[in-house]
Design a protein around this motif. Sequence first.
Motif, mmCIF file in Angstrom:
data_model
loop_
_atom_site.group_PDB
_atom_site.id
_atom_site.type_symbol
_atom_site.label_atom_id
_atom_site.label_comp_id
_atom_site.label_asym_id
_atom_site.label_seq_id
_atom_site.Cartn_x
_atom_site.Cartn_y
_atom_site.Cartn_z
ATOM 1 N N ILE A 194 0.805 -1.130 0.215
ATOM 2 C CA ILE A 194 -0.047 0.079 -0.117
ATOM 3 C C ILE A 194 0.794 1.255 -0.088
ATOM 4 C CG2 ILE A 194 -1.864 1.225 1.180
ATOM 5 C CD1 ILE A 194 -2.846 -1.275 2.313
ATOM 6 N N THR A 197 1.867 2.023 -3.432
ATOM 7 C CA THR A 197 1.101 2.394 -4.477
ATOM 8 C C THR A 197 0.716 4.137 -3.887
ATOM 9 O OG1 THR A 197 0.077 0.204 -4.386
ATOM 10 C CG2 THR A 197 -1.424 2.135 -5.137
ATOM 11 N N VAL A 198 0.723 4.392 -2.794
ATOM 12 C CA VAL A 198 0.252 5.679 -2.284
ATOM 13 C C VAL A 198 1.327 6.661 -2.222
ATOM 14 C CG1 VAL A 198 -0.436 6.879 -0.138
ATOM 15 C CG2 VAL A 198 -1.278 4.879 -0.700
ATOM 16 N N THR A 201 3.685 6.525 -6.717
ATOM 17 C CA THR A 201 2.922 7.341 -7.957
ATOM 18 C C THR A 201 2.948 8.903 -7.748
ATOM 19 O OG1 THR A 201 1.430 5.289 -7.982
ATOM 20 C CG2 THR A 201 0.793 7.543 -9.272
#
Length: 280
Positions: A194, A197-198, A201
Amino acid sequence: MSVTAPAMPAGPTTGDLPPAPVSPMEQFATFRAVLWRDLFVTSRELVGFLAQVFFQPLFMLLIFGKVLADLGYASNDFANVLLPGVIALNAFLIGLENTALPMVMDFSYTREIEDRLLSPMSIPLVALEKIVFGAIRGLIAGLVLIPVGMLMLGVSWPWSALLPVTGILLAGSLVGAAMGLTFGTLVPPQLIQIMFTVIMTPLMFTGASQFPLLAIGGLPWFQVICALNPLTYVSEGMRAVVAPNGVESVPLWICLSVLAGVFVFFTTVGVRGFMRRAMD
């Protein structure tokens, strides 16, 4: 009547003695040996490492630098802006990923970190070895992309820029690796996916890798966000060295000063987090 002499207290046994202190030279020798072992393992995994290095940036160069330019949506000069930014992005992210992910595995799954902690080397030095190893991989990732990107986009840089470019990529790789050490030690293992992903990007798309920071003055809110991203100063430092005169970039001394401060901050936080995890 015979008199028995009182028993003398037993002296300390070998097992009761504290371990002999390790000299700085011995610790440095261990540091080099561990670093060399990690680099040797990388050479054994060369195919996977090269796939990690080339896959994402080549597609970015292909789409933004070739396809959009051929379709008329981007000017031919855009390659001079894009290539330095993508190379900076590659060095920074490879340094970050190759420090954070192995750190999570070492502390949770493989427990390889226990062997490192038992080596004759202080705990902060073990953490610094992780940063140096990740930075070397990031530097390699940036350097090997230069000739491929030049060939793909038809961009040429003077040979005199090679040394400054190497220095900027090294600084960016060190910052990325220091951030990777911080994330890898502070983020719980079950949340690492997570986290990538957080965090990854926004880092990629606010790091000025596809545009110069000073060119987005018409979007001050977005310019402020990009200015808070350490990757921005790697991208801008690259452009300050290799971009043509028409491309305005942040002065090189500002980029290097910011990167130095960010490196010190994240190294301090990361080493403290590493020591706390090692003591658990």
